[in-house]
Motif scaffolding. Structure first.
Motif, PDB file in Angstrom:
ATOM      1  N   ILE A 133       5.963   0.684   4.949  1.00  0.00           N
ATOM      2  CA  ILE A 133       6.080  -0.736   4.656  1.00  0.00           C
ATOM      3  C   ILE A 133       7.006  -0.926   3.461  1.00  0.00           C
ATOM      4  N   VAL A 135       8.189  -3.645   0.935  1.00  0.00           N
ATOM      5  CA  VAL A 135       7.868  -4.971   0.413  1.00  0.00           C
ATOM      6  C   VAL A 135       9.110  -5.519  -0.291  1.00  0.00           C
ATOM      7  N   ALA A 151       2.377  -3.939  -2.720  1.00  0.00           N
ATOM      8  CA  ALA A 151       2.666  -2.537  -2.397  1.00  0.00           C
ATOM      9  C   ALA A 151       1.525  -1.627  -2.820  1.00  0.00           C
ATOM     10  N   LEU A 154      -1.477  -2.149  -0.419  1.00  0.00           N
ATOM     11  CA  LEU A 154      -1.175  -1.594   0.907  1.00  0.00           C
ATOM     12  C   LEU A 154      -1.161  -0.069   0.873  1.00  0.00           C
ATOM     13  N   LYS A 155      -0.691   0.503  -0.215  1.00  0.00           N
ATOM     14  CA  LYS A 155      -0.720   1.965  -0.346  1.00  0.00           C
ATOM     15  C   LYS A 155      -2.156   2.468  -0.324  1.00  0.00           C
ATOM     16  N   THR A 161       4.369   2.861   1.035  1.00  0.00           N
ATOM     17  CA  THR A 161       4.986   1.620   0.580  1.00  0.00           C
ATOM     18  C   THR A 161       6.097   1.836  -0.435  1.00  0.00           C
TER      19      THR A 161
END
Length: 325
Positions: A133, A135, A151, A154-155, A161
């Motif tokens: 991902i 960002v 980030a 999400l990590k 990320t």
């Protein structure tokens, strides 16, 4: 002036031709504000070191809440749930505090984000996802801090990320649509107006309802909006607020309409519907004179602190604001 902000949001007809003007600072000086203050005393400026934004209790401004914008192909349940957890923890006082850390205390966006994520326990109980991902972040500190928060969370949810600063909306939105970026922190009303002028409203639910199909047509999905906003606001010194007993724009209009009141803002404030004309129409505010300043920037804040203006245009998430009056 932040590159993403249209500080003086326009009506649908006027917006396109005025974007550049909204970012230009005006020269200092006073002039006729066009108010109807005849016969009323008003409230003279009060010097002070701290500033507070008055509550827009009659909803003059459109709802520019922070909202995650997501490439539709990347919008897995785990990713959306993680971003929604961030939104649930992000209110306006928190956003002001984050901006203060970066803009005033000179922390890095990454450091401010790390402290916020830990303090709010945002890495606990996340659904597990996977995949890379990227960002995206716009080229101003608040966006970069929000991007770092996204980030990091999400990590923790299992994604690989990274954060990429792209520039302005004209640069990062096409990258998000193409899937070169997967997530970008956005602003509900500004993005709605960017995609279709005249669709944003002061009601965040109505704004998101308008934004959702506009985004879908571009291959975008959205998380839940945060309570935090970054939009036009009007500030006074805390000393002024305490002396005059004002916390809302309705308070200000009721107690401070009159000749002694000095409104500060960029030159176009006198004509734009979400600045002086909006204050006059929505709040029935009258003032004695207008001082030409910049667009919610350092000149405006310094004029307030120095007692040159009674009230001035700022941004609601400015790190120099206090959260209580």
């Amino acid at each position: 002036m932040r590159s993403r902000r249209i500080v003086l949001t326009l009506t649908a007809v006027a917006m396109a031709g005025a974007l550049a003007a909204c970012g230009q600072a005006g020269s200092s000086g006073s002039g006729n504000g066009g108010g109807t203050a005849s016969g009323k005393a008003g409230c003279a400026p009060v010097q002070g070191t701290d500033l507070v934004a008055l509550t827009d209790d009659k909803k003059l401004q459109n709802s520019d809440n922070v909202i995650p914008a997501i490439n539709e192909k990347a919008a897995s349940p785990a990713l959306v749930a993680a971003l929604d957890k961030v939104s649930a923890a992000l209110d306006s006082p928190t956003l002001i505090a984050l901006n203060k850390q970066v803009d005033v205390e000179r922390k890095t966006s990454q450091a401010a984000a790390t402290g916020f994520v830990a303090d709010k326990k945002l890495t606990d109980g996340l659904q597990k996802g996977s995949g890379a991902i990227v960002v995206g972040a716009a080229n101003f500190a608040e966006s970069q801090t929000l991007g770092e928060i996204y980030a990091q969370v999400l990590k923790a949810a299992g994604f690989s990320t990274s954060v990429k600063t792209v520039g302005n909306r004209e640069a990062y939105l096409p990258a998000l649509e193409k899937g070169e970026l997967q997530v970008v922190p956005e602003y509900a009303a500004t993005l709605t107006e960017f995609l279709s002028k005249g669709k944003a409203t002061p009601d965040i639910d109505k704004t998101v309802a308008a934004l959702t199909p506009l985004g879908k047509a571009k291959g975008l999905a959205f998380g839940k909006p945060a309570a935090a906003t970054d939009q036009n606001a009007f500030a006074v010194t805390t000393a002024f607020a305490q002396k005059n007993g004002v916390k809302t724009l309705s308070d200000f209009a009721a107690k401070c309409s009159g000749q002694a009141t000095i409104l500060g803002g960029p030159p176009e404030c006198k004509e734009r519907p979400f600045c002086a004309p909006g204050l006059q129409k929505t709040y029935k505010l009258s003032y004695g004179s207008f001082t030409t300043l910049d667009s919610a920037g350092p000149l405006s804040k310094q004029a307030l602190k120095a007692g040159k203006v009674s009230i001035a245009l700022v941004l609601s998430s400015d790190g120099s604001l206090t959260t209580t009056s």
